[in-house]
Design an enzyme around this catalytic site. Structure first.
Site, short mmCIF file in Angstrom:
data_model
loop_
_atom_site.label_atom_id
_atom_site.label_comp_id
_atom_site.label_asym_id
_atom_site.label_seq_id
_atom_site.Cartn_x
_atom_site.Cartn_y
_atom_site.Cartn_z
N GLY A 46 -22.24 11.31 53.68
CA GLY A 46 -21.21 11.49 53.07
C GLY A 46 -20.19 12.48 53.83
N GLN A 51 -13.85 18.97 55.46
CA GLN A 51 -14.89 18.94 56.46
C GLN A 51 -14.70 19.25 58.06
OE1 GLN A 51 -18.08 16.75 54.33
NE2 GLN A 51 -19.08 18.45 55.25
N CYS A 94 -25.77 20.01 53.32
CA CYS A 94 -24.60 19.78 53.56
C CYS A 94 -24.11 19.92 55.14
CB CYS A 94 -23.43 20.50 52.80
SG CYS A 94 -21.76 20.46 53.38
N LEU A 95 -23.43 19.07 56.09
CA LEU A 95 -23.29 19.24 57.20
C LEU A 95 -22.42 20.51 57.54
CD1 LEU A 95 -22.11 15.52 58.12
CD2 LEU A 95 -24.44 16.66 58.70
N HIS A 136 -20.73 15.53 45.19
CA HIS A 136 -20.74 16.60 46.18
C HIS A 136 -19.39 16.62 46.97
CE1 HIS A 136 -23.09 18.81 49.66
NE2 HIS A 136 -22.04 18.23 50.25
N GLU A 137 -18.84 15.36 47.41
CA GLU A 137 -17.56 15.24 48.35
C GLU A 137 -16.64 15.61 47.49
OE1 GLU A 137 -18.77 14.94 51.42
OE2 GLU A 137 -20.40 14.02 50.98
N HIS A 140 -15.99 19.56 47.67
CA HIS A 140 -15.34 19.73 48.99
C HIS A 140 -13.83 19.68 49.00
CE1 HIS A 140 -18.41 20.16 51.80
NE2 HIS A 140 -19.03 19.03 51.57
NI NI Z 1 -21.19 18.52 52.15
#
Ligand code: NI
Length: 177
Positions: A46, A51, A94-95, A136-137, A140
């Site tokens: 995702g 991000q 998370c990236l 989660h997204e 963000h």
């Molecule tokens: Ni994330």
């Protein structure tokens, strides 16, 4: 299409609230394509536009099933959870927060509403990993990261670790010159 740079903590852009999408144009479609490419390149399941430094309410999600096969790709503009049911918790990564795993209280099942890239209405039910990933997204888009779910002590430790790592990387770069 292009692979974009993924911002990581403590970049302040990651803590900003993203703007609703109002123009469903070719530029938006290109942004979504770049996000999909960037997510896949990073082996993520995702990605949210902030991000990559774009403060727009756009997410892309593609989670694997239990056998590891990739499920459908979802691109959702202005996503909102309109109904929840049950509870779920897994260790999330998370990236944008590399190296940190956090268990977050999520809803097991959700109804997600929003818009497609052409502005038409989007609505679906999701559960399990897919549901968690959507939640989660959306975090963000609201400037919320996994670090917001840990104690201040743990957050401070992580922050120091990140700074140390960046300093080491900079040192490495100097050696190579
Ligand atoms: Ni994330």
């Amino acid at each position: 299409m292009a692979i974009r740079n993924i911002l990581t903590y403590p970049n302040p852009l990651l803590h900003r609230v993203s703007e609703p999408i109002q123009q469903f144009d070719i530029e938006l479609a290109h942004l979504a394509q770049d996000m999909v490419e960037t997510m896949k390149h990073a082996n993520g399941i995702g990605l949210a536009a902030p991000q990559i430094g774009i403060l727009k309410r756009l997410i892309v999600v593609q989670v694997p099933d239990e056998e590891g096969h990739l499920g459908p790709l979802y691109t959702v503009c202005n996503p909102v959870v309109t109904q929840t049911e049950g509870e779920a918790k897994i260790e999330e990564g998370c990236l944008s927060v590399p190296g940190l795993g956090v268990e977050v209280d999520r809803a097991f099942e959700i109804i997600l509403e929003g818009q497609n890239l052409d502005g038409s209405a989007f609505r679906m039910e999701a559960d399990g990993l897919l549901s968690i990933c959507f939640q989660h997204e959306i975090d963000h888009l609201d400037g919320k990261l996994l670090v917001n779910y840990v104690s201040s002590v743990k957050r401070e430790l992580y922050r120091k670790e990140v700074i140390k790592k960046v300093q080491l990387e900079q040192k490495d770069e100097k050696v190579q010159l």
